[in-house]
Design a protein around this motif. Structure first.
Motif, PDB file in Angstrom:
ATOM      1  N   SER A  22     -18.505  -1.448  -4.225  1.00  0.00           N
ATOM      2  CA  SER A  22     -18.200  -1.718  -5.636  1.00  0.00           C
ATOM      3  C   SER A  22     -17.996  -0.425  -6.413  1.00  0.00           C
ATOM      4  O   SER A  22     -17.068  -0.310  -7.226  1.00  0.00           O
ATOM      5  CB  SER A  22     -19.331  -2.541  -6.267  1.00  0.00           C
ATOM      6  N   TYR A  23     -18.857   0.544  -6.162  1.00  0.00           N
ATOM      7  CA  TYR A  23     -18.736   1.824  -6.876  1.00  0.00           C
ATOM      8  C   TYR A  23     -17.442   2.534  -6.476  1.00  0.00           C
ATOM      9  O   TYR A  23     -16.741   3.098  -7.323  1.00  0.00           O
ATOM     10  CB  TYR A  23     -19.937   2.706  -6.571  1.00  0.00           C
ATOM     11  N   ALA A  24     -17.120   2.519  -5.188  1.00  0.00           N
ATOM     12  CA  ALA A  24     -15.903   3.170  -4.711  1.00  0.00           C
ATOM     13  C   ALA A  24     -14.659   2.536  -5.325  1.00  0.00           C
ATOM     14  O   ALA A  24     -13.726   3.240  -5.737  1.00  0.00           O
ATOM     15  CB  ALA A  24     -15.841   3.110  -3.187  1.00  0.00           C
ATOM     16  N   LEU A  25     -14.636   1.219  -5.403  1.00  0.00           N
ATOM     17  CA  LEU A  25     -13.484   0.523  -5.979  1.00  0.00           C
ATOM     18  C   LEU A  25     -13.299   0.873  -7.457  1.00  0.00           C
ATOM     19  O   LEU A  25     -12.175   0.918  -7.956  1.00  0.00           O
ATOM     20  CB  LEU A  25     -13.649  -0.990  -5.828  1.00  0.00           C
ATOM     21  N   ASN A  28     -12.356   5.215  -7.336  1.00  0.00           N
ATOM     22  CA  ASN A  28     -11.420   5.879  -6.426  1.00  0.00           C
ATOM     23  C   ASN A  28     -10.124   6.231  -7.161  1.00  0.00           C
ATOM     24  O   ASN A  28      -9.480   5.366  -7.763  1.00  0.00           O
ATOM     25  CB  ASN A  28     -11.123   4.964  -5.233  1.00  0.00           C
ATOM     26  N   LEU A  29      -9.738   7.501  -7.115  1.00  0.00           N
ATOM     27  CA  LEU A  29      -8.556   7.960  -7.846  1.00  0.00           C
ATOM     28  C   LEU A  29      -7.260   7.563  -7.149  1.00  0.00           C
ATOM     29  O   LEU A  29      -6.256   7.265  -7.809  1.00  0.00           O
ATOM     30  CB  LEU A  29      -8.614   9.485  -8.010  1.00  0.00           C
ATOM     31  N   LYS A 200     -23.136  11.697   5.245  1.00  0.00           N
ATOM     32  CA  LYS A 200     -23.432  11.393   3.840  1.00  0.00           C
ATOM     33  C   LYS A 200     -22.360  11.965   2.919  1.00  0.00           C
ATOM     34  O   LYS A 200     -21.956  11.318   1.947  1.00  0.00           O
ATOM     35  CB  LYS A 200     -24.802  11.948   3.463  1.00  0.00           C
ATOM     36  N   LEU A 201     -21.897  13.169   3.244  1.00  0.00           N
ATOM     37  CA  LEU A 201     -20.846  13.778   2.436  1.00  0.00           C
ATOM     38  C   LEU A 201     -19.567  12.943   2.494  1.00  0.00           C
ATOM     39  O   LEU A 201     -18.878  12.782   1.478  1.00  0.00           O
ATOM     40  CB  LEU A 201     -20.575  15.203   2.921  1.00  0.00           C
ATOM     41  N   THR A 202     -19.267  12.399   3.675  1.00  0.00           N
ATOM     42  CA  THR A 202     -18.076  11.547   3.810  1.00  0.00           C
ATOM     43  C   THR A 202     -18.176  10.324   2.918  1.00  0.00           C
ATOM     44  O   THR A 202     -17.216   9.955   2.223  1.00  0.00           O
ATOM     45  CB  THR A 202     -17.890  11.113   5.276  1.00  0.00           C
ATOM     46  N   LEU A 203     -19.339   9.676   2.900  1.00  0.00           N
ATOM     47  CA  LEU A 203     -19.524   8.497   2.051  1.00  0.00           C
ATOM     48  C   LEU A 203     -19.443   8.873   0.575  1.00  0.00           C
ATOM     49  O   LEU A 203     -18.819   8.157  -0.226  1.00  0.00           O
ATOM     50  CB  LEU A 203     -20.869   7.838   2.354  1.00  0.00           C
ATOM     51  N   ILE A 204     -20.046   9.979   0.198  1.00  0.00           N
ATOM     52  CA  ILE A 204     -20.007  10.435  -1.195  1.00  0.00           C
ATOM     53  C   ILE A 204     -18.559  10.671  -1.640  1.00  0.00           C
ATOM     54  O   ILE A 204     -18.165  10.294  -2.751  1.00  0.00           O
ATOM     55  CB  ILE A 204     -20.851  11.724  -1.363  1.00  0.00           C
ATOM     56  N   GLN A 205     -17.767  11.271  -0.754  1.00  0.00           N
ATOM     57  CA  GLN A 205     -16.369  11.537  -1.097  1.00  0.00           C
ATOM     58  C   GLN A 205     -15.555  10.253  -1.172  1.00  0.00           C
ATOM     59  O   GLN A 205     -14.691  10.114  -2.043  1.00  0.00           O
ATOM     60  CB  GLN A 205     -15.771  12.500  -0.064  1.00  0.00           C
ATOM     61  N   GLU A 206     -15.805   9.304  -0.273  1.00  0.00           N
ATOM     62  CA  GLU A 206     -15.089   8.029  -0.329  1.00  0.00           C
ATOM     63  C   GLU A 206     -15.428   7.267  -1.609  1.00  0.00           C
ATOM     64  O   GLU A 206     -14.580   6.597  -2.192  1.00  0.00           O
ATOM     65  CB  GLU A 206     -15.430   7.164   0.891  1.00  0.00           C
ATOM     66  N   ASN A 208     -16.321   8.747  -4.361  1.00  0.00           N
ATOM     67  CA  ASN A 208     -16.056   9.636  -5.493  1.00  0.00           C
ATOM     68  C   ASN A 208     -17.300   9.749  -6.372  1.00  0.00           C
ATOM     69  O   ASN A 208     -17.241   9.683  -7.608  1.00  0.00           O
ATOM     70  CB  ASN A 208     -14.865   9.150  -6.316  1.00  0.00           C
ATOM     71  N   LEU A 209     -18.441   9.923  -5.708  1.00  0.00           N
ATOM     72  CA  LEU A 209     -19.723  10.061  -6.390  1.00  0.00           C
ATOM     73  C   LEU A 209     -19.877  11.511  -6.812  1.00  0.00           C
ATOM     74  O   LEU A 209     -19.975  12.410  -5.970  1.00  0.00           O
ATOM     75  CB  LEU A 209     -20.855   9.646  -5.444  1.00  0.00           C
ATOM     76  N   GLU A 210     -19.888  11.755  -8.102  1.00  0.00           N
ATOM     77  CA  GLU A 210     -19.856  13.117  -8.619  1.00  0.00           C
ATOM     78  C   GLU A 210     -21.255  13.675  -8.861  1.00  0.00           C
ATOM     79  O   GLU A 210     -22.227  12.939  -9.001  1.00  0.00           O
ATOM     80  CB  GLU A 210     -19.041  13.165  -9.913  1.00  0.00           C
ATOM     81  N   ASN A 211     -21.315  15.006  -8.900  1.00  0.00           N
ATOM     82  CA  ASN A 211     -22.526  15.752  -9.265  1.00  0.00           C
ATOM     83  C   ASN A 211     -23.699  15.470  -8.333  1.00  0.00           C
ATOM     84  O   ASN A 211     -24.856  15.447  -8.765  1.00  0.00           O
ATOM     85  CB  ASN A 211     -22.932  15.454 -10.713  1.00  0.00           C
ATOM     86  N   THR A 212     -23.424  15.232  -7.073  1.00  0.00           N
ATOM     87  CA  THR A 212     -24.486  15.041  -6.093  1.00  0.00           C
ATOM     88  C   THR A 212     -23.967  15.342  -4.699  1.00  0.00           C
ATOM     89  O   THR A 212     -22.769  15.207  -4.440  1.00  0.00           O
ATOM     90  CB  THR A 212     -25.036  13.595  -6.136  1.00  0.00           C
ATOM     91  N   SER A 213     -24.842  15.790  -3.853  1.00  0.00           N
ATOM     92  CA  SER A 213     -24.503  16.008  -2.444  1.00  0.00           C
ATOM     93  C   SER A 213     -25.454  15.225  -1.552  1.00  0.00           C
ATOM     94  O   SER A 213     -25.490  15.445  -0.337  1.00  0.00           O
ATOM     95  CB  SER A 213     -24.578  17.512  -2.106  1.00  0.00           C
TER      96      SER A 213
END
Length: 440
Positions: A22-25, A28-29, A200-206, A208-213
């Motif tokens: 839901s968050y990705a949808l 996502n840019l 985890k980084l791959t999921l964060i990028q998919e 588009n979760l900002e300001n966190t690693s």
């Protein structure tokens, strides 16, 4: 309300798969680009409908003449400086144009619907990428746990050997062997942790979760069980279900239909066109004077000089360098290309489903065998550990048994997650609600 929902999501300790999707949808840019294309095609469709309306144009001009010039009011030539104003209002409407506008409306509407399906298809693709990244994290988290369990065993064995060396029950070389195994397991833990961080980084990028690693997901691994109903399905039945709703296929079907309408638009250019027009005009001329030589007032001239007209325009295409017929041929080629692309998409879909069904049947067997193998290796390692503690085997033999057990755990975890991804994908193609994704 939406801010409250996302605030609660950020405040939570871990993310579920549905929350990640839901968050990705929503963020996502790349998905936005498809939405903009759809909005553009929607406006194109609306404008094609508005093209049926009459066109209305108003014009005005201000003209200053010097020297010898034609009087626009009388048509005679005069030697003086004067100015004039002209005003006109004209409207025209197409009565017949080979049904080009009607077919253009149908084609643009089909293309608008096709891009709408493209948006939905991209949502599904994004959801699957998020799901893959989500399960990758679960896999590497499991791998880290397995590595830590192995490290705990090696640490215990090292401490045991250290005491035995102090008591003179074992030689110093045994301690070096135990230390080597301990260091190897520490390296395995580090490598698994690094792989987990990458996942985890791959999921964060998919997403588009900002300001966190860093991101935490739910720890529960899927409980994969054999589904007799799935075992009974065939590739043909799944394909028939998928073809009815899959956005990728529906979009290509709509494009094929739009290409057919474009052929009709091109053919319309070969027919005569008929249009109706009407207008009204007036003007003010400095040279229009009364008997006393005074220029008539603007209001009077505006009223007296008013003229109205209407007419019908017929245009018959005779020769245009064969461009119209060439356009028809090009449109036919595009129609064939769109139909071929549809067949290609259908073929690829069937092959994908064939592979999924085959993989599922294989994974059902692999899962049973993997569970049995892990239990057997666990028993073998338990026995080896006890024998090692009693000095009946050396560290290398224990290391081999421990690695075989760890490998069996790794394989079992892989099979479980592959089975879950495979089952979810098959469920999707069968039309089951795998993701909570709206069509709009």
């Amino acid at each position: 309300m939406l801010l409250t929902i996302w605030a609660s999501v950020f405040a939570q300790e871990s993310w579920t798969l549905d929350e990640c999707v839901s968050y990705a949808l929503a963020h996502n840019l790349q998905l936005n680009d498809f939405k903009y294309t759809n909005q553009s095609n929607k406006e194109t469709y609306r404008q094609s409908v508005r093209n049926l309306l009459p066109s209305v144009n108003a014009s005005s001009s201000y003209l200053v003449n010097y020297g010898r010039a034609e009087d626009p009011n009388t048509g005679t030539f005069v030697n003086q400086d004067f100015y004039s104003n002209n005003y006109s209002l004209e409207s025209s409407i197409d009565l017949f144009r080979g049904f080009q506008k009607i077919n253009a409306i149908k084609a643009s509407k089909l293309l608008f619907k096709a891009t709408k399906e493209d948006v939905l298809q991209q949502k599904y693709l994004l959801a699957f990428r998020v799901m893959q990244a989500f399960y990758d994290i679960q896999f590497f988290e499991g791998l880290v746990e397995i590595s830590k369990e192995q490290l705990t065993v090696s640490q215990t064995n090292y401490s045991l050997v250290e005491k035995q060396v102090e008591l003179g029950l074992k030689a110093g070389a045994d301690l070096y062997e135990a230390e080597s195994l301990l260091l190897t397991d520490k390296l395995n833990v580090t490598q698994s942790a690094n792989q987990l961080a990458t996942a985890k980084l791959t999921l964060i990028q998919e997403m588009n979760l900002e300001n966190t690693s860093e991101i935490e997901i739910t720890k529960e691994l899927p409980q994969v069980v054999a589904d007799a109903a799935v075992n009974e399905i065939t590739s043909d039945s799944v394909y028939n279900e998928a073809r009815e709703f899959l956005p990728l296929i529906k979009a290509q079907e709509l494009r094929a239909k739009a290409a057919k309408k474009q052929v009709a638009v091109s053919r319309g250019r070969l027919y005569p066109s008929l249009s109706f027009f009407a207008g009204i005009g007036t003007g003010y001329f400095e040279t229009t004077r009364d008997t006393l030589g005074n220029t008539l007032p603007f209001r009077q001239q505006f009223r007296d000089n008013t003229s109205q007209y209407w007419g019908i325009n017929l245009s018959v295409p005779i020769s245009n360098g064969w461009s119209a017929r060439s356009q028809v041929k090009q449109s036919k080629i595009e129609k064939l290309r769109a139909e071929n692309n549809l067949k290609t998409q259908e073929q690829e879909l069937f092959q994908t489903i064939q592979q999924l069904v085959q993989d599922y049947n294989s994974l059902v067997v692999e899962l049973v065998q993997s569970n049995q193998k892990m239990e057997a290796q666990n028993l073998a390692f338990t026995i080896a550990q006890k024998r090692y503690e009693k000095g009946l085997i050396n560290a290398l033999e224990l290391f081999t048994a421990k690695n075989l057990y760890a490998s069996a755990q790794n394989e079992n975890l892989q099979v479980k997650l592959r089975s879950e991804i495979n089952k979810s994908t098959l469920d999707f193609y069968r039309g089951l609600p795998v993701f909570n994704i709206e069509a709009n």
